[in-house]
Design an enzyme around this catalytic site. Structure first.
Site, short mmCIF file in Angstrom:
data_model
loop_
_atom_site.label_atom_id
_atom_site.label_comp_id
_atom_site.label_asym_id
_atom_site.label_seq_id
_atom_site.Cartn_x
_atom_site.Cartn_y
_atom_site.Cartn_z
N HIS A 1 -3.32 10.21 1.88
CA HIS A 1 -3.75 8.99 1.20
C HIS A 1 -5.23 8.69 1.45
O HIS A 1 -5.74 7.65 1.05
CB HIS A 1 -2.88 7.83 1.72
CG HIS A 1 -2.91 6.61 0.87
ND1 HIS A 1 -3.29 5.37 1.35
CD2 HIS A 1 -2.60 6.41 -0.44
CE1 HIS A 1 -3.21 4.47 0.39
NE2 HIS A 1 -2.80 5.06 -0.70
N LYS B 1 -9.35 8.71 1.28
CA LYS B 1 -10.39 8.74 0.25
C LYS B 1 -11.74 8.84 0.95
O LYS B 1 -12.24 7.85 1.48
CB LYS B 1 -10.37 7.48 -0.63
CG LYS B 1 -9.09 7.30 -1.44
CD LYS B 1 -8.25 6.22 -0.87
CE LYS B 1 -6.99 6.01 -1.68
NZ LYS B 1 -5.94 5.36 -0.91
N ASP C 1 -24.05 16.10 1.98
CA ASP C 1 -25.11 16.68 2.83
C ASP C 1 -24.98 16.31 4.30
O ASP C 1 -25.94 16.43 5.06
CB ASP C 1 -26.50 16.29 2.32
CG ASP C 1 -26.85 16.99 1.01
OD1 ASP C 1 -26.17 17.98 0.68
OD2 ASP C 1 -27.79 16.54 0.34
N HIS D 1 -6.23 -4.42 -4.29
CA HIS D 1 -5.85 -3.14 -3.68
C HIS D 1 -6.57 -2.92 -2.36
O HIS D 1 -6.41 -1.89 -1.72
CB HIS D 1 -6.17 -2.01 -4.67
CG HIS D 1 -5.60 -0.68 -4.30
ND1 HIS D 1 -6.39 0.37 -3.87
CD2 HIS D 1 -4.33 -0.20 -4.32
CE1 HIS D 1 -5.63 1.44 -3.64
NE2 HIS D 1 -4.38 1.11 -3.89
N LYS E 1 -7.69 -2.94 1.48
CA LYS E 1 -6.99 -2.86 2.76
C LYS E 1 -7.98 -3.28 3.84
O LYS E 1 -8.68 -2.44 4.43
CB LYS E 1 -6.49 -1.44 3.02
CG LYS E 1 -5.61 -0.85 1.91
CD LYS E 1 -6.43 0.03 0.99
CE LYS E 1 -5.62 0.94 0.10
NZ LYS E 1 -4.53 0.41 -0.61
N ASP F 1 -11.91 -13.21 13.52
CA ASP F 1 -12.88 -14.09 14.19
C ASP F 1 -14.31 -13.91 13.70
O ASP F 1 -15.26 -14.32 14.39
CB ASP F 1 -12.83 -13.88 15.71
CG ASP F 1 -11.57 -14.44 16.34
OD1 ASP F 1 -10.85 -15.20 15.65
OD2 ASP F 1 -11.28 -14.12 17.51
#
Length: 482
Positions: A222, A224, A229, A400, A402, A407
Site C-alpha cells: 500500500h 506510495k 536522484d 483520503h 492519513k 498537541d
C-alpha cells in the site's frame, strides 16, 4: 443416507476440523480468530476457500533482504543513534524534538527508523499540485527515478506521467516502477510496453503465481513513494489515477495529504524502495550503490523518521508509533482516516485520552469507499463519541488523508489508515514529524477541513435506521478481517 448426503456430511466435518486447526495454529489477534471462525462456520466449504485466499498468514520465509545495507552504514547509524539517545548524548536540533525522544527511541528500536534533522518539507493537500510538482521533479532528473504506488491507473493522469517516464528512460536514466498487483489489477501490462522498450523496468508486487488464484491476495503493498536522484522524495496518500485529481463523479473533490522531502530522510525512503524492488524482482536486483545515496547537505530544519510496517513483522511499528503519540497527548489529538477501524489497543488509547480531557477530533468521509468498512467506521465513531471525542464528517468530497497531529508538536503522515488492514495485512510507510512549523501546517489544514465538515453528534447518530444499525453490527463483527 444417500452417497451425496454422506459426502456432504464428511465435507462439513472436515471443513470444521481443518478450519479450526488452521486458524488456531496460526498466531493472530483473538478478534481476527473469532471473525474467521464465524465465516468458516456459517459459510462452510466456500468459507474455507475464502480463508485459504484471504486469511492465511504469510509464510515464515524472509520477504525482504537486509544484506548490503552495511555498505552505506545504515545498521551502524541506527546502532549509534540508539546508543547516543540511551546515553542522553544525542544532539537533538531543538527542545521539541528532544521532548519526544521516547517516541524517537521506540521507532529506532522497533523499525531502525533513523532520525534525520536537515529536511526541507513541502505539504500537498491537492492532487493537481502534488502531481505537477512530482512531474516537474521527474523532468529535472539526471540519474534515476524510483516509483512505488499501490494504484497506477492507465487513465489520463497515468498516461501523462507515463509519457514523461518513457522519455526519461529513453534518455538513459535508470527508471523503475513497482505497482501492487491487486491495487492496479485493471491496468494492463501493455500499458508499460513502450516504457520497458525504452529501457525502463517495472515489477508487480505479489502477483498471482497461479491463474485466477493468489494465496497472497490479502497482503498488499500500500506504499506510495517516489525517489528522484536520491535527494528528493515524495510520501503520502495520493495514488496515480484521475480520481486523485477530483475527476471521479462518485467521490468528487479528493482531499489527501502528501509530502515532498529534500534531506537525509530521502535515504530511508530509497532504502525502502530498494528492499521492495529486490523482493518483487527476481532479476535486475538493486545494489546499495553510492549513486542511490548521493552526498549532500539538506538545508531544512524538519526532523523526521520514516517508518515501515507490514505483515512480515510482529511489531506493527506504525501502530505502536500512533499509540505512543496518543498516550503523550496533553491538549489535542487531530486524526484523519478514510477507514477508522482501530484494534482494541489503539481504541483504548484514544478513549483514555478523551476521558482525560484531551480534545480528540476524528475526521472520516461522508460516503463509503467500501460499504462494510464504512459501516464499521461509523460504528467505531459512535462508540468513541461516548467518551467525549468529537467526530467530524468531511463534506467537501472524499477525505483520503492519513494524518495524526498531537498537541501541535508531533505528527504522522503516510499511507497507513487507522484500521486492522493497515496495521496487520498491508505493507505501509509513514513519516513521523517533530518540527513545530511543519506540524502547524498539518494542524492548520485539519482545522480548515473542519470548516468543510459537519459534526456527528450523539443525537444525529441515534437517528440512523434499523437497517443501518444492522449493517454496522455485522461490519463491526467482521472488522478484524475486512
Amino acid at each position: 443416507m444417500g452417497l451425496l448426503a454422506y459426502l456432504l456430511v464428511v465435507l462439513l466435518i472436515l471443513n470444521v476440523f481443518f478450519a479450526a486447526v488452521t486458524v488456531f495454529l496460526e498466531r493472530r489477534d483473538t478478534s481476527a480468530t473469532w471473525a474467521w471462525l464465524l465465516v468458516l462456520t456459517f459459510v462452510p466449504i466456500f468459507g474455507f476457500i475464502i480463508y485459504l485466499i484471504f486469511g492465511r498468514k504469510l509464510s515464515g520465509k524472509k520477504i525482504f533482504d537486509w544484506k548490503g545495507q552495511e555498505k552505506i552504514g545504515i545498521q551502524e547509524s541506527t546502532a549509534n543513534q540508539i546508543e547516543m539517545i540511551r546515553q542522553k548524548e544525542f544532539p537533538f536540533s531543538d527542545s521539541n524534538v528532544k521532548k519526544h525522544r521516547d517516541l524517537i527511541y521506540l521507532l529506532l528500536v522497533n523499525d531502525g527508523a533513523i532520525l534525520t534533522q536537515d529536511n526541507e518539507v513541502e505539504l500537498f493537500i491537492d492532487g493537481h499540485e502534488k502531481f505537477d510538482a512530482l512531474i516537474a521533479d521527474i523532468e529535472k532528473a539526471k540519474d534515476h527515478i524510483h516509483l512505488i504506488y499501490y494504484i497506477f491507473h492507465s487513465d489520463e493522469l497515468g498516461n501523462r506521467l507515463m509519457r514523461v517516464l518513457e522519455r526519461k528512460a529513453a534518455e538513459g536514466l535508470n527508471v523503475k516502477i513497482i505497482y501492487d498487483a491487486m491495487g492496479s489489477r485493471t491496468t494492463k501490462k501493455s500499458f508499460f510496453r513502450t516504457f520497458e522498450k525504452n529501457g525502463g523496468l517495472v515489477r508487480p508486487f505479489f502477483p498471482s503465481k497461479l491463474p485466477l488464484i493468489n494465496f497472497r491476495l490479502n497482503y498488499r503493498n500500500h506504499r506510495k513513494l517516489a525517489i528522484i536522484d536520491g535527494d528528493i522524495s515524495y510520501i503520502g496518500g495520493f495514488n496515480i489515477g484521475d480520481e486523485y485529481l477530483g475527476l471521479s463523479k462518485k467521490f468528487g473533490y479528493w482531499r489527501d495529504t502528501h509530502l515532498r522531502v529534500h534531506g537525509k530522510a530521502v535515504y530511508a525512503m530509497q532504502t525502502r524502495f530498494i528492499m521492495d524492488w529486490n523482493s518483487a524482482s527476481s532479476t535486475n536486483k538493486i545494489d546499495y550503490k553510492p549513486r542511490y545515496f548521493p552526498t549532500f547537505h539538506g538545508k531544512g530544519h524538519t526532523s523526521m523518521q520514516i517508518v515501515s510496517s507490514g505483515p512480515d513483522s510482529e511489531w506493527q511499528q506504525i501502530k505502536n508509533g500512533y499509540i505512543k503519540m496518543i498516550n503523550a497527548a496533553k491538549k489535542t489529538i487531530y486524526l484523519q482516516s478514510p477507514y477508522f477501524i482501530p484494534d482494541a489497543s489503539l481504541l483504548e488509547a484514544i478513549k483514555i485520552a478523551a476521558l482525560s480531557g484531551v480534545d480528540v477530533r476524528v475526521m472520516i468521509p461522508n460516503k463509503p469507499d467500501h460499504a462494510f468498512v464504512y459501516r464499521a467506521t461509523t460504528n467505531y465513531a459512535g462508540e468513541l463519541m461516548e467518551t467525549g471525542a468529537k467526530i467530524f464528517i468531511y463534506d467537501n468530497g472524499f477525505i483520503h488523508a492519513k494524518t495524526l497531529v498531537v498537541d501541535g508538536e508531533i505528527a504522522s503522515v503516510g499511507t497507513a489508515n487507522m484500521d486492522f488492514r493497515s496495521f496487520r495485512l498491508n505493507f505501509e510507510v509513514n513519516a513521523f514529524i517533530y518540527e513545530k512549523k511543519m506540524v502547524q501546517k498539518l494542524e492548520d489544514a485539519f482545522l480548515e477541513d473542519i470548516l468543510k465538515s459537519y459534526q456527528l453528534t450523539p443525537e444525529l447518530y441515534a437517528k440512523r435506521s434499523l437497517w443501518i444499525k444492522f449493517k454496522e453490527a455485522v461490519s463491526r463483527l467482521l472488522s478484524p478481517i475486512l
